[in-house]
Write an enzyme that holds these catalytic residues in place. Structure first.
Site, PDB file in Angstrom:
ATOM      1  N   LYS A  78     -80.519  68.797  24.673  1.00 35.08           N
ATOM      2  CA  LYS A  78     -79.295  68.014  24.851  1.00 35.08           C
ATOM      3  C   LYS A  78     -78.913  67.338  23.532  1.00 35.08           C
ATOM      4  O   LYS A  78     -79.795  66.878  22.793  1.00 35.08           O
ATOM      5  CB  LYS A  78     -79.543  66.960  25.940  1.00 35.08           C
ATOM      6  CG  LYS A  78     -78.309  66.176  26.356  1.00 35.08           C
ATOM      7  CD  LYS A  78     -78.656  65.201  27.487  1.00 35.08           C
ATOM      8  CE  LYS A  78     -77.460  64.420  27.988  1.00 35.08           C
ATOM      9  NZ  LYS A  78     -77.782  63.522  29.106  1.00 35.08           N
ATOM     10  N   SER A 153     -74.837  63.956  33.143  1.00 38.21           N
ATOM     11  CA  SER A 153     -74.266  64.287  31.863  1.00 38.21           C
ATOM     12  C   SER A 153     -74.936  65.449  31.127  1.00 38.21           C
ATOM     13  O   SER A 153     -74.345  65.993  30.203  1.00 38.21           O
ATOM     14  CB  SER A 153     -74.329  63.048  30.973  1.00 38.21           C
ATOM     15  OG  SER A 153     -75.670  62.684  30.724  1.00 38.21           O
ATOM     16  N   SER A 177     -78.634  62.032  35.352  1.00 36.81           N
ATOM     17  CA  SER A 177     -78.093  63.065  34.454  1.00 36.81           C
ATOM     18  C   SER A 177     -78.939  64.313  34.256  1.00 36.81           C
ATOM     19  O   SER A 177     -78.465  65.261  33.641  1.00 36.81           O
ATOM     20  CB  SER A 177     -77.808  62.458  33.087  1.00 36.81           C
ATOM     21  OG  SER A 177     -76.562  61.821  33.119  1.00 36.81           O
TER      22      SER A 177
HETATM   23  N1  GLN Z   1     -73.500  59.572  35.912  1.00 35.50           N
HETATM   24  C1  GLN Z   1     -74.139  58.370  35.538  1.00 35.50           C
HETATM   25  C2  GLN Z   1     -73.302  57.641  34.510  1.00 35.50           C
HETATM   26  O1  GLN Z   1     -72.218  58.051  34.297  1.00 35.50           O
HETATM   27  C3  GLN Z   1     -75.498  58.666  34.997  1.00 35.50           C
HETATM   28  C4  GLN Z   1     -75.490  59.232  33.635  1.00 35.50           C
HETATM   29  C5  GLN Z   1     -76.831  59.494  33.079  1.00 35.50           C
HETATM   30  O2  GLN Z   1     -77.818  59.584  33.800  1.00 35.50           O
HETATM   31  N2  GLN Z   1     -76.878  59.564  31.768  1.00 35.50           N
HETATM   32  O3  GLN Z   1     -73.681  56.677  33.930  1.00 35.50           O
END
Ligand code: GLN
Length: 486
Positions: A78, A153, A177
């Protein structure tokens, strides 16, 4: 050689037997990327020359009889994890030209284990989002249906594994994410216990929640990757000093172990898509044959999303203060220092990142701190205690990973609340710092993957993997996206 059915574990065997070289494997992976990435756009960076050089080095090592845990295996990473000398953008325009000056600890470990880095994967900007649509560059698409999101994400990482563009990947999970995109793409994704894997060299979003974790095609592959990255790191003050078990051995030895598994009634009474419920019930039926299933209560679940959306933006607003156009990253032309700050941040950050910075700054500001941040921290403790109580009674907890199957591109992007709610089942786990894994268990009538989540007690990551391994064996399913079949 077909990549379609090739797991990381099988590839290691083929490499060990000399039936395959890392160069051949990585060349095939690069071809796969050329063929499929234009459709899904999972990668932000692929450097062929670098890939082949790493593969040649791995082959050389093997010839010299030096075989480390993952020698010659291509992985994607990532784009918020630093690899020295290569771009790390966090899918943000503000870091568009940033080259990492050092390796993250996880990267150092993977390097010493002979991994070949195949490229950097797309994500929601600074890991804020659940669909990869918040990438500052382009959205990634779901390989099972190109009109749908892959989740986020870490969407690019999940897609790269689903399409065999790399035999595994590392993502980061702050509120879901890793697990949510894993569920949406039909792969395994795990968020380790907070503190099990070093965060040094992971670009910070919300430091008390962030954790790096693996994606694999199978539970074994995921366990192998966790083995490679887990363990104490003096460079991360929240890193734990605990003994790391041999995960593969553990899951093999516990194939028939019986567990007491908790089903939290608050999760089950939530508005869940019937197709998700169907597979959840099917999984429970299978588990009932060997394990004891009991209803449990996690009474503060309903506050988790609200709590997260105070704590995560508060930490983000402070972590992202460093992007001011001075030290690194994008700098806008301006006549004064103040104007330069404003323009650099104004042009460099996307909409969602700005929303979070404003939310967080507000929650931390004098006069509101007690009402928001302090209150949220207290509720966080209650959520943690809910789990502690539950784990006095049960070994593991089973829930859906997501309330719905993958949604369409554009469907939730203009309604942040709807987007935030898609993490309702994953967020409590980060607030409590626990290990959890998403395992694919079926396909909807529209041929979209469905995942279940297994949650474990703190630092019992091996138990989570063990139960996932049992379910995977019992179901004996393969998740191959239709575009790979032709
Ligand atoms: N979807 C969640 C957010 O927008 C979690 C994102 C993540 O785990 N980085 O913060």
């Amino acid at each position: 050689m077909e990549l379609k059915e090739l797991t990381l574990k099988k590839a290691l065997n083929l490499l060990d037997e000399g039936k395959l070289s890392s160069k051949e494997l990585c060349t095939l992976t690069l071809e796969q990327i050329k063929k499929y990435d234009p459709l899904v756009k999972a990668f932000l960076y692929v450097n062929e020359e670098w890939v082949l050089k790493q593969a040649e080095e791995a082959d050389k090592k093997r010839k010299e009889g030096k075989r480390d845990l993952l020698t010659g295996i291509p992985l994607s990473i990532k784009d918020n994890i630093l690899i020295k000398g290569h771009p790390t953008t966090c899918a943000s325009k503000i870091l568009a030209n940033y080259i990492a000056p050092y390796d993250a600890t996880v990267i150092e470990r993977l390097k010493s284990q002979g991994v070949v880095f195949i490229g950097k994967t797309n994500m929601d900007e600074f890991a804020m989002g659940s669909s990869t649509e918040n990438s500052g560059f382009f959205p990634t698409r779901n390989p099972w249906d190109l009109e749908r999101v892959p989740g986020g994400s870490s969407g690019g990482s999940a897609v790269s594994v689903a399409l065999r563009m790399g035999l595994g990947s590392l993502g980061s999970d702050t509120g879901g994410s890793i697990r949510q995109p894993a569920a949406f793409c039909g792969v395994v994704g795990m968020k380790p216990t907070y503190g099990l894997v070093s965060r040094f060299g992971l670009v910070a979003f919300a430091s008390s929640l962030d954790q790096i974790g693996p994606f694999g095609l199978t539970v074994e592959d995921t366990a192998l990757l966790l083995q490679a990255i887990a363990g104490n790191d003096p460079k991360d003050s929240t890193s734990a000093e605990i003994e790391i078990p041999n995960y593969l051995e553990f899951i093999e030895n516990n194939l028939n172990t019986t567990f007491k598994i908790g089903l939290p009634k608050e999760y089950y009474s939530y508005d869940i898509d019937p197709e998700i419920t169907k597979y959840l019930e099917k999984t429970i039926e299978i588990l009932k044959k060997r394990h004891t299933m009991v209803e449990i209560s996690l009474p503060h679940t309903k506050y988790a999303v609200a709590t997260y959306y105070i704590i995560a933006p508060a930490e983000a607003s402070s972590n992202l203060a460093r992007y001011d156009g001075v030290k690194y990253g994008f700098r806008a032309e301006a006549k004064s220092l103040l104007e330069m700050y404003k323009k650099s941040r104004g042009l460099g950050f996307g909409k969602e990142v700005k929303r979070r910075i404003m939310l967080g700054t507000y929650a931390l500001s004098a006069g509101y701190y007690d009402a928001y941040y302090l209150k949220a921290s207290k509720v966080r403790t209650l959520i943690k205690e809910d789990f502690e109580k539950a784990f006095k009674e049960v070994d593991l907890i089973l829930t859906p990973t997501t309330p719905t199957p993958p949604f369409r591109l554009g469907e939730k992007i203009s309604d942040p609340l709807q987007m935030y709610l898609s993490d309702i089942f994953t967020i409590p786990v980060n607030l409590a710092g626990l290990p959890a894994l998403s395992l694919p268990v079926g396909l909807t009538t529209d041929n979209l993957p469905v995942g279940v989540q297994i949650i474990g007690p703190q630092f019992k990551d091996e138990l989570v993997l063990a139960l996932a391994y049992q379910i995977e064996k019992d179901l004996s399913l393969k998740f191959i996206p239709p575009i790979l079949k032709d």
